[in-house]
Design an enzyme around this catalytic site. Structure first.
Site, short mmCIF file in Angstrom:
data_model
loop_
_atom_site.label_atom_id
_atom_site.label_comp_id
_atom_site.label_asym_id
_atom_site.label_seq_id
_atom_site.Cartn_x
_atom_site.Cartn_y
_atom_site.Cartn_z
N HIS A 135 -64.35 -78.96 -26.63
CA HIS A 135 -63.45 -80.10 -26.90
C HIS A 135 -63.53 -80.57 -28.35
CE1 HIS A 135 -62.47 -80.92 -22.57
NE2 HIS A 135 -63.65 -80.36 -22.39
N ASN A 152 -60.07 -84.10 -17.21
CA ASN A 152 -59.22 -83.05 -17.77
C ASN A 152 -57.80 -83.21 -17.23
OD1 ASN A 152 -61.12 -81.71 -19.34
ND2 ASN A 152 -61.68 -80.25 -17.73
N HIS A 170 -69.60 -90.09 -22.06
CA HIS A 170 -70.71 -89.69 -21.21
C HIS A 170 -70.36 -90.04 -19.76
CE1 HIS A 170 -74.45 -88.90 -19.51
NE2 HIS A 170 -75.24 -89.75 -20.13
#
Ligand code: HDE
Length: 761
Positions: A123, A204, A395
């Protein structure tokens, strides 16, 4: 420090930086604790230090504290000394060597040498924007009356409250400088700065993943990244190592179907769905837990580019998705997504023929509907890409009370990896102090040192228990907002294996295939042809066809085999799925929105165009929220037939059909004659036609369409309007009728029913 910045009007509002009052007011009067950089000590309202006064602007207010504006200021060194000359180093005599006294040179060069941080290992290529999340007033929760029945997450309760967010979109495989429009999964990561701390929904645009266990992730990434001997190819899965790995991992099959589809080529970040992928938990005040899957649904529908187009855009404008997002925000459009949830009661977890903890599976919407619970709006681009987009650090382990994890083994591994990767990127555990990562909720703990520590914590005791600082900071009870992990019962042996319930790999791949329209199936087959023709080793191609695709659908396997030099399998695979269901929600064709907002339409013209045509078109498209760009051989003023003129925005050197959603050629014989003498307009039209885009011509403009190759398309004859497979032509004066037909054709986005074999573009 920032000067007043008109785009952040609440910059000076001190309420956003309340100083904590103690949880236990039996104790001695609190001293203000500077943990948020504000130094504010006149708190007015925060009762328990959880940031109750939070609103849409709270994060911007906090960022204003560190924004810097050099307008009209002197150039200084990092230490505040004004600089007289930043072009010439200090030398011992005019042509002599540079001398070490030159602190300005040393500092300027050192800063430059250290300007980059490691790019994300996956990413790396991304872009981001600020905005807010707001719960819906009356969400449709099915059997539940109220969201509080299913989660206590406080930012989801009050429809009047807007929680600031920052969202970063990304590709996965390419490096930081790679092109936006490659075939890849897109990351969709959102940081919610809630009153109870940060929640990161790191998802995603595809709802399943390649693998089931985090242990496999380094292998997956090594396989898909450029090959280690020559670092080729960049940002592509179309090479031997990825398909070798894939061909040996049947669990990847479902993900491959999505990756080969138009989902991997989003038209825009604001036209793609987002998914949390894993099953998470919602926990309510009573401590009851339910399983939840998160879905983002874009207001403007889910739309794709086509493969040939994406490859050309990658050369013509590699920043297509990044720039597009900032362009529309600059123009005042605020992209929006709906947050929805699929809820499953704990007792119902076993009712599915797959495991809820398996991240290669969706919960079909035919089985559990998606309940909308709120919306996210992005309305502000970053001021500085590095400080905000590069330094934002997500995170999945950042959760707030009311949201908890499950034992999905992929999720469990991520809980370790993201903290670890940030340590590599920032070289310090204090990455959470960087402004873009810093929560709005207050932070107080005994972690007070480390590289680049920003906060100045007062007090002597950095341990607990302590008597010196009254044992502060205090642990909170659950009622006071303390995070309590869901007390799941775990009973079993330590074991390193894959659960039986994770062993079925083809049912949902087949569900996906069955749910596609024929053009979507064609796309998947052609994508497989491209990918596998790039694989040199024949045995890898064969394994993909025989061991994977032939267990999804025999016809699919045959269609792929025929395009890659593999002998088509004679019979279906031994593990062929028997599932014949469809789920309409999986097809992008069922997810378009009836809107042309943010679409860009190219108007091709030259001197002598019909003023009325252009004026009316521009205003109608503008009213409907689309943008128009005038394209001509050279930029500058173009004269219309009635004496009006327009300025061409782009010329043939820089403009290309691939970055537009539709093409229109207005009438005007001189204009059309001029276009007919140039190669580019014809290429524009054929290429847009080849890419299934709407194209339209008015009056004499239709003559230009007659001179290009549009197989089996009916064009308007005298006095008619004809709309055929997204090709709108009109030879009468009814502009209203023409404009309506154009708007409809643009709203349909792409027109798949075209005969394109012979079109060269
Ligand atoms: Fe990530 N992933 N991931 N991932 N991921 C990273 O963290 C990782 C996975 C996702 O815009 C890294 O900060 C492991 C699934 C996004 O900054 C790293 C596993 C999903 C982003 C990492 C996964 C994602 C990342 C690299 C398998 C969708 C970009 C830089 C166990 C639900 C966030 C970073 C941004 C980034 C590890 C699988 C989404 C290395 C080990 C599944 C959107 O920590």
């Amino acid at each position: 420090m920032a000067d007043d910045d008109s785009s952040h009007e609440n910059a000076t509002d001190p309420d956003a930086f309340e100083t904590a009052t103690r949880p236990d007011d039996q104790r001695s009067d609190p001293e203000p604790i500077r943990t948020d950089g504000s130094g504010s000590d006149d708190s007015t309202g925060t009762s328990d230090g959880r940031g109750d006064d939070l609103d849409e602007e709270s994060k911007q207010d906090q960022l204003d504290e560190v924004r810097e504006d050099a307008d009209g200021e002197y150039l200084t060194t990092d230490h505040g000394v004004r600089v007289t000359d930043t072009d010439n180093s200090l030398k011992a005599s005019e042509r002599g060597p540079t001398i070490m006294d030159d602190f300005h040179f040393r500092e300027k060069m050192t800063q430059f040498d250290h300007e980059s941080i490691p790019e994300r290992v996956v990413h790396a290529r991304g872009t981001g924007a600020h905005g807010y999340f707001q719960p819906y007033d009356d969400p449709d929760l099915g059997e539940y009356d109220d969201i509080s029945e299913i989660t206590k997450a406080s930012f989801l309760q009050d429809p009047g409250q807007k929680t600031p967010v920052f969202t970063r979109f990304s590709t996965v495989v390419g490096s930081r400088g790679s092109a936006d429009t490659v075939r890849d999964v897109r990351g969709f990561a959102t940081k919610f700065y809630t009153e109870d701390g940060n929640w990161d929904l790191v998802g995603n645009n595809i709802p399943v993943f390649f693998i089931q266990d985090a242990m496999e992730f380094p292998d997956l990434v090594h396989a898909i990244k450029p090959e280690p001997d020559d670092a080729v190819p960049q940002a592509a899965s179309a090479h031997d190592t990825f398909w070798d790995f894939a061909s040996l991992k049947p669990e990847i099959t479902h993900m491959l179907m999505w990756l080969l589809s138009g989902r991997a080529l989003p038209r825009a970040y604001w036209m793609m769905q987002g998914f949390g992928v894993h099953t998470f938990r919602f926990v309510n005040d009573e401590g009851e837990s339910r399983f939840v899957k998160f879905h983002w649904t874009p207001k403007l529908g889910t739309n794709q580019l086509v493969w040939d187009e994406t490859q050309k855009i990658a050369g013509k404008n590699p920043d297509f998705n990044r720039e597009g997002l900032y362009d529309i925000i600059d123009e005042g459009y605020e992209p929006e997504w709906e947050l929805g949830v699929q809820i499953v009661e704990e007792d119902d977890a076993d009712q599915f023929d797959f495991d809820l903890l398996d991240p290669t599976k969706i919960i079909p919407e035919t089985e559990v509907p998606v309940r909308p619970i709120g919306k996210m709006v992005l309305n502000e681009r970053p001021d500085n890409f590095f400080a905000e987009v590069e330094q934002v650090a997500f995170h999945p382990g950042n959760v707030v009370p009311g949201i908890d994890f499950t034992n999905d083994p992929l999720l469990q591994g991520r809980l370790f990896s993201y903290q670890d990767t940030q340590l590599n990127r920032f070289n310090s555990a204090n990455w959470d102090e960087i402004p873009i990562n810093r929560p709005i909720a207050e932070r107080h703990n005994n972690q007070r040192a480390g590289f680049m520590r920003q906060e100045i914590n007062e007090g002597e005791a950095t341990y607990k228990p302590n008597s010196i600082d009254d044992d502060d900071p205090q642990e909170a009870t659950e009622e006071e907002g303390g995070y309590e992990h869901h007390a799941e019962r775990i009973d079993g042996k330590k074991i390193r294996n894959r659960s039986e319930s994770f062993q079925e790999h083809f049912d949902q791949a087949r569900l996906f295939w069955n749910s596609m329209t024929e053009p979507e199936k064609r796309h998947i087959v052609k994508a497989a042809h491209f990918e596998l023709n790039k694989v040199d080793r024949m045995e890898i191609r064969e394994r993909v066809v025989y061991d994977l695709f032939n267990n999804v659908d025999h016809e699919f396997a045959n269609r792929v085999a025929k395009g890659i030099g593999v002998e088509p399998p004679e019979s279906p695979g031994d593990e062929l799925s028997e599932h014949d269901e469809e789920d309409p929600s999986l097809s992008m064709e069922n997810r378009t929105a009836d809107s042309i907002e943010t679409r860009t339409v190219a108007i091709l013209l030259d001197d002598g165009f019909e003023d009325e045509h252009v004026k009316r078109l521009q205003s109608a498209l503008d009213d409907a929220g689309a943008r128009t760009k005038i394209i001509s051989k050279v930029v500058g003023e173009k004269a219309g037939t009635d004496g009006d003129s327009v300025d061409a925005d782009q010329n043939h050197v820089t403009a290309t059909s691939v970055v537009f959603d539709a093409i229109v050629v207005p009438g005007g014989s001189d204009s059309v004659d001029a276009l007919a003498q140039q190669g580019e307009p014809k290429q524009f039209i054929e290429e847009a036609f080849k890419h299934h885009k709407p194209i339209a011509a008015l009056g004499d403009g239709t003559d230009l369409f007659e001179s290009v190759d549009l197989p089996n398309i009916e064009l308007a004859a005298d006095g008619e309007l004809v709309s055929d497979a997204g090709v709108v032509t009109c030879r009468n004066d009814d502009l209203d009728e023409f404009i309506t037909a154009v708007v409809d054709a643009v709203a349909a986005h792409r027109h798949w029913d075209r005969d394109l074999e012979t079109v060269p573009a």
